[in-house]
Design a protein around this motif. Structure first.
Motif, PDB file in Angstrom:
ATOM      1  N   GLN A   1      36.386  36.961  40.666  1.00 50.88           N
ATOM      2  CA  GLN A   1      35.893  37.530  39.987  1.00 50.88           C
ATOM      3  C   GLN A   1      35.216  38.973  40.692  1.00 50.88           C
ATOM      4  OE1 GLN A   1      31.549  35.001  40.140  1.00 50.88           O
ATOM      5  NE2 GLN A   1      31.519  35.980  38.853  1.00 50.88           N
ATOM      6  N   LYS A   2      35.854  38.889  42.010  1.00 53.75           N
ATOM      7  CA  LYS A   2      35.904  40.670  42.488  1.00 53.75           C
ATOM      8  C   LYS A   2      37.167  40.890  42.603  1.00 53.75           C
ATOM      9  CE  LYS A   2      34.242  38.711  46.813  1.00 53.75           C
ATOM     10  NZ  LYS A   2      33.698  37.969  47.896  1.00 53.75           N
TER      11      LYS A   2
ATOM     12  N   LEU B   1      36.487  28.103  31.706  1.00 55.37           N
ATOM     13  CA  LEU B   1      37.556  28.649  33.205  1.00 55.37           C
ATOM     14  C   LEU B   1      39.216  29.314  32.211  1.00 55.37           C
ATOM     15  CD1 LEU B   1      37.036  29.231  36.090  1.00 55.37           C
ATOM     16  CD2 LEU B   1      38.062  26.973  36.195  1.00 55.37           C
ATOM     17  N   GLY B   2      39.358  28.085  31.374  1.00 53.92           N
ATOM     18  CA  GLY B   2      40.749  28.202  30.755  1.00 53.92           C
ATOM     19  C   GLY B   2      40.067  29.568  29.556  1.00 53.92           C
ATOM     20  N   GLU B   3      38.731  29.555  28.586  1.00 54.73           N
ATOM     21  CA  GLU B   3      38.709  30.531  28.160  1.00 54.73           C
ATOM     22  C   GLU B   3      38.872  32.296  29.046  1.00 54.73           C
ATOM     23  OE1 GLU B   3      35.847  33.109  25.548  1.00 54.73           O
ATOM     24  OE2 GLU B   3      35.242  31.358  26.708  1.00 54.73           O
ATOM     25  N   ALA B   4      38.495  32.206  30.445  1.00 53.04           N
ATOM     26  CA  ALA B   4      38.949  33.169  31.110  1.00 53.04           C
ATOM     27  C   ALA B   4      40.288  34.092  31.397  1.00 53.04           C
ATOM     28  CB  ALA B   4      38.029  33.326  32.477  1.00 53.04           C
TER      29      ALA B   4
ATOM     30  N   TYR C   1      32.478  40.668  29.882  1.00 52.45           N
ATOM     31  CA  TYR C   1      32.603  39.718  29.141  1.00 52.45           C
ATOM     32  C   TYR C   1      33.395  38.346  30.078  1.00 52.45           C
ATOM     33  CZ  TYR C   1      33.676  35.668  25.932  1.00 52.45           C
ATOM     34  OH  TYR C   1      32.835  34.565  25.394  1.00 52.45           O
ATOM     35  N   ILE C   2      34.380  38.347  30.258  1.00 57.78           N
ATOM     36  CA  ILE C   2      35.418  37.659  31.550  1.00 57.78           C
ATOM     37  C   ILE C   2      34.574  37.472  32.815  1.00 57.78           C
ATOM     38  CG2 ILE C   2      37.209  37.810  33.380  1.00 57.78           C
ATOM     39  CD1 ILE C   2      38.681  39.237  31.439  1.00 57.78           C
ATOM     40  N   ASN C   3      33.430  38.823  33.075  1.00 59.39           N
ATOM     41  CA  ASN C   3      33.075  38.303  34.406  1.00 59.39           C
ATOM     42  C   ASN C   3      32.019  37.363  34.653  1.00 59.39           C
ATOM     43  OD1 ASN C   3      32.496  39.139  37.317  1.00 59.39           O
ATOM     44  ND2 ASN C   3      31.207  40.094  36.957  1.00 59.39           N
ATOM     45  N   ARG C   4      31.547  37.155  33.230  1.00 64.45           N
ATOM     46  CA  ARG C   4      30.185  36.598  32.856  1.00 64.45           C
ATOM     47  C   ARG C   4      30.505  35.062  32.030  1.00 64.45           C
ATOM     48  NH1 ARG C   4      27.951  37.947  27.478  1.00 64.45           N
ATOM     49  NH2 ARG C   4      29.351  39.716  27.839  1.00 64.45           N
ATOM     50  N   ARG C   5      31.725  35.080  32.019  1.00 62.77           N
ATOM     51  CA  ARG C   5      32.561  33.759  31.987  1.00 62.77           C
ATOM     52  C   ARG C   5      33.090  33.065  32.784  1.00 62.77           C
ATOM     53  NH1 ARG C   5      30.859  31.445  28.093  1.00 62.77           N
ATOM     54  NH2 ARG C   5      32.586  30.579  27.566  1.00 62.77           N
ATOM     55  N   LEU C   6      33.199  33.895  34.063  1.00 61.67           N
ATOM     56  CA  LEU C   6      33.400  33.716  35.086  1.00 61.67           C
ATOM     57  C   LEU C   6      31.652  32.786  36.144  1.00 61.67           C
ATOM     58  CD1 LEU C   6      36.423  35.564  36.719  1.00 61.67           C
ATOM     59  CD2 LEU C   6      37.080  33.102  35.750  1.00 61.67           C
ATOM     60  N   LEU C   7      31.423  33.340  35.864  1.00 58.69           N
ATOM     61  CA  LEU C   7      29.894  33.134  36.488  1.00 58.69           C
ATOM     62  C   LEU C   7      29.786  31.598  36.092  1.00 58.69           C
ATOM     63  CD1 LEU C   7      27.281  33.820  37.849  1.00 58.69           C
ATOM     64  CD2 LEU C   7      26.714  35.208  36.372  1.00 58.69           C
ATOM     65  N   ASP C   8      29.457  31.621  34.302  1.00 60.26           N
ATOM     66  CA  ASP C   8      29.057  30.203  33.569  1.00 60.26           C
ATOM     67  C   ASP C   8      29.965  29.473  34.131  1.00 60.26           C
ATOM     68  OD1 ASP C   8      27.196  31.521  32.504  1.00 60.26           O
ATOM     69  OD2 ASP C   8      28.758  32.239  30.023  1.00 60.26           O
ATOM     70  N   ALA C   9      30.826  29.606  33.929  1.00 60.07           N
ATOM     71  CA  ALA C   9      32.429  28.254  34.805  1.00 60.07           C
ATOM     72  C   ALA C   9      31.826  28.110  35.729  1.00 60.07           C
ATOM     73  CB  ALA C   9      33.509  28.516  34.536  1.00 60.07           C
ATOM     74  N   ASN C  10      31.578  28.656  36.849  1.00 59.04           N
ATOM     75  CA  ASN C  10      31.508  28.002  38.500  1.00 59.04           C
ATOM     76  C   ASN C  10      30.111  27.902  37.969  1.00 59.04           C
ATOM     77  OD1 ASN C  10      31.639  27.884  40.893  1.00 59.04           O
ATOM     78  ND2 ASN C  10      31.123  30.521  41.043  1.00 59.04           N
ATOM     79  N   LEU C  11      29.044  27.780  37.837  1.00 59.48           N
ATOM     80  CA  LEU C  11      28.282  27.666  37.201  1.00 59.48           C
ATOM     81  C   LEU C  11      27.577  25.935  36.709  1.00 59.48           C
ATOM     82  CD1 LEU C  11      25.108  30.065  35.887  1.00 59.48           C
ATOM     83  CD2 LEU C  11      25.874  28.914  38.730  1.00 59.48           C
ATOM     84  N   LYS C  12      28.181  25.948  35.770  1.00 60.52           N
ATOM     85  CA  LYS C  12      28.444  24.564  34.626  1.00 60.52           C
ATOM     86  C   LYS C  12      29.784  23.399  35.562  1.00 60.52           C
ATOM     87  CE  LYS C  12      26.306  26.723  31.155  1.00 60.52           C
ATOM     88  NZ  LYS C  12      26.898  27.572  29.514  1.00 60.52           N
ATOM     89  N   ASN C  13      30.361  23.929  36.503  1.00 57.44           N
ATOM     90  CA  ASN C  13      31.985  23.037  36.973  1.00 57.44           C
ATOM     91  C   ASN C  13      32.591  22.925  35.337  1.00 57.44           C
ATOM     92  OD1 ASN C  13      31.388  23.149  39.363  1.00 57.44           O
ATOM     93  ND2 ASN C  13      29.792  21.653  39.309  1.00 57.44           N
ATOM     94  N   ASP C  14      32.776  23.864  34.649  1.00 53.69           N
ATOM     95  CA  ASP C  14      33.055  23.998  32.938  1.00 53.69           C
ATOM     96  C   ASP C  14      34.588  24.914  32.900  1.00 53.69           C
ATOM     97  OD1 ASP C  14      34.602  24.623  30.317  1.00 53.69           O
ATOM     98  OD2 ASP C  14      31.958  23.968  29.674  1.00 53.69           O
ATOM     99  N   LYS C  15      35.941  23.786  32.779  1.00 55.65           N
ATOM    100  CA  LYS C  15      36.919  24.095  32.600  1.00 55.65           C
ATOM    101  C   LYS C  15      37.214  24.497  31.324  1.00 55.65           C
ATOM    102  CE  LYS C  15      40.830  21.969  34.145  1.00 55.65           C
ATOM    103  NZ  LYS C  15      41.796  20.915  34.878  1.00 55.65           N
TER     104      LYS C  15
END
Length: 129
Positions: A54-55, A97-100, A80-94
């Motif tokens: 994200q940084k 993460l793959g989409e990002a 959008y990428i930044n928000r998807r990374l945040l979502d992946a982090n919150l949900k532990n969703d690979k």
């Protein structure tokens, strides 16, 4: 020369375009490491690596030239990428993460092509620089 010294020298002598490419590659590396951390249930490492990715994206966002026409097109993508990374982090969703990762990979590949074309223009069509 140590690996650390080589890496430091590579960064210090890189062009701005090469540095951008290094950042894209670093972002992809951190996303990959985050995915591995999710697999091993190491949520601290997942969090650390997603935040590093994200940084990098946030750095791209703050360094975009607002006057450049491409900025108006690419800023929403970075956001959008930044928000998807945040979502992946919150949900532990690979999957997220793959989409990002896929989006960052496409940006990196586009940037790599820009560098290649720029070099061809600088060094002439016959050179293999």
């Amino acid at each position: 020369m140590s690996i650390q010294a080589y890496q430091t020298n590579s960064v210090e002598t890189a062009s701005p375009g090469e540095l951008t490419l290094m950042l894209y590659n670093g972002c992809l590396k951190f996303i990959k490491l985050a995915g591995k951390a999710i697999d091993s249930r190491d949520y601290e490492q997942k969090n650390i690596n997603i935040q590093k990715a994200q940084k990098i994206i946030q750095e791209f966002m703050v360094t975009l030239d607002p006057e450049a026409s491409i900025s108006k097109e690419i800023m929403p993508l970075y956001d959008y990428i930044n928000r998807r990374l945040l979502d992946a982090n919150l949900k532990n969703d690979k999957n997220i993460l793959g989409e990002a990762s896929e989006l960052v990979g496409e940006l990196r590949d586009t940037w790599k092509e820009v560098i290649r074309q720029t070099r061809q223009e600088q060094f002439g069509k016959g050179g293999n620089a």
